[in-house]
Design an enzyme around this catalytic site. Structure first.
Site, mmCIF file in Angstrom:
data_model
loop_
_atom_site.group_PDB
_atom_site.id
_atom_site.type_symbol
_atom_site.label_atom_id
_atom_site.label_comp_id
_atom_site.label_asym_id
_atom_site.label_seq_id
_atom_site.Cartn_x
_atom_site.Cartn_y
_atom_site.Cartn_z
ATOM 1 N N HIS A 118 0.873 -1.222 0.011
ATOM 2 C CA HIS A 118 0.247 0.089 0.050
ATOM 3 C C HIS A 118 0.897 1.414 -0.046
ATOM 4 O O HIS A 118 2.073 1.003 0.322
ATOM 5 C CB HIS A 118 -1.077 0.125 1.338
ATOM 6 C CG HIS A 118 -2.249 -0.986 1.175
ATOM 7 N ND1 HIS A 118 -2.198 -2.276 1.321
ATOM 8 C CD2 HIS A 118 -3.315 -0.625 0.849
ATOM 9 C CE1 HIS A 118 -3.277 -2.873 1.239
ATOM 10 N NE2 HIS A 118 -4.139 -1.688 0.992
ATOM 11 N N LYS A 154 -0.392 4.911 4.534
ATOM 12 C CA LYS A 154 -1.502 3.894 5.394
ATOM 13 C C LYS A 154 -0.819 3.465 6.737
ATOM 14 O O LYS A 154 0.539 3.312 6.759
ATOM 15 C CB LYS A 154 -1.511 2.525 4.607
ATOM 16 C CG LYS A 154 -2.488 1.466 5.149
ATOM 17 C CD LYS A 154 -2.725 0.485 4.126
ATOM 18 C CE LYS A 154 -3.899 -0.696 4.852
ATOM 19 N NZ LYS A 154 -5.137 0.141 4.980
#
Length: 266
Positions: free
Chosen positions: A154, A158
């Site tokens: 990600h 995040k």
């Protein structure tokens, strides 16, 4: 169904407003910002960059309580519980795409679902939820002879790791294999760890750049490896799934559901 989007000025909020405006059978009833935001009163469509929609942004759920039927929430965990509690008190349905909820917070959602209808899923993508179905099928067929490893990537912003989607993938595989993920999960490996045990499920995490979300599940044994992969290139896929879940909740008075229910994959 009239949809309210909370966190309307955020990255996901803007996608949710756009997805709602483009979807059939639903309408944007409210856009909610953080208290004191300078954008209060602005048109929600202009905030999202899709043109005027005739919905003025407000700074609380209570300020638009008469304008929506279901709230879509991708806010941080603590705020999510507060928002879901407010909706339950008002008799409003909720769609929750927040990740990183603790077991206690998940228990709170279970309790709130006795008062209103909630769809809660760590990933709202239709493709991801089909992938979960495929993972369960693969695990049931391959059994304990195949090692299972989950790799997820990600963007650098995040805050939770592994991702909620990766954990859900692990849970689905563990359930299909008759295991408890809390007992068999291994998060990252470093140093002289010794040989891999037969029943562990491994997780590896990558955080880099602007990756929206990549997940790869390996089933590996002597002589072959099967990989089931999902890659998201735009947050719009999550927004469209959340709007689909909101429409699905019409007529449901209470209960805790997930995207597998929405997509009739159970």
């Amino acid at each position: 169904m009239r949809i309210a989007v909370i966190g309307a000025a955020g990255r996901m909020g803007k996608y949710l407003i756009q997805a709602t405006a483009e979807a059939e059978g639903v309408t944007l009833g409210a856009a909610i910002l953080r208290p004191g935001s300078s954008l209060v009163g602005a048109d929600a469509g202009e905030i999202a960059g899709v043109g005027k929609l005739g919905v003025a942004a407000v700074d609380s759920i209570q300020a638009c309580a008469e304008d929506f039927d279901v709230l879509i929430d991708f806010t941080p965990p603590g705020l999510t519980i507060q928002n879901a509690t407010a909706c339950a008190q008002l008799g409003k349905a909720v769609v929750i795409g927040t990740t990183g909820l603790s077991d206690e917070e998940k228990n709170q959602l279970n309790a709130l679902a006795e008062k209103t209808s909630i769809v809660f899923a760590p990933n709202m993508s239709v493709g991801v939820n089909l992938t979960l179905k495929l993972l369960a099928m693969a695990a049931e067929i391959l059994g304990d002879d195949y090692d299972v490893e989950i790799v997820e990537a990600h963007h650098r912003h995040k805050v939770d790791s592994p991702s909620g989607t990766a954990l859900r993938m692990g849970e689905v595989v563990a359930e299909a294999l008759g295991r408890d993920l809390n007992e068999c999960a291994v998060y990252g490996r470093e140093g002289k760890i010794g040989p891999r045990t037969q029943k562990e499920i491994g997780f590896e995490t990558i955080r880099a750049g602007d990756v929206v979300g990549d997940h790869s599940v390996w089933f590996a044994t002597e002589g072959e490896r099967i990989e089931i992969v999902h890659k998201a290139s735009s947050r719009m896929t999550f927004a469209k799934g959340a709007v689909r879940a909101a429409a699905w909740l019409e007529g449901k008075k209470s209960g805790l559901f997930d995207m597998q229910d929405v997509l009739n994959l159970k």
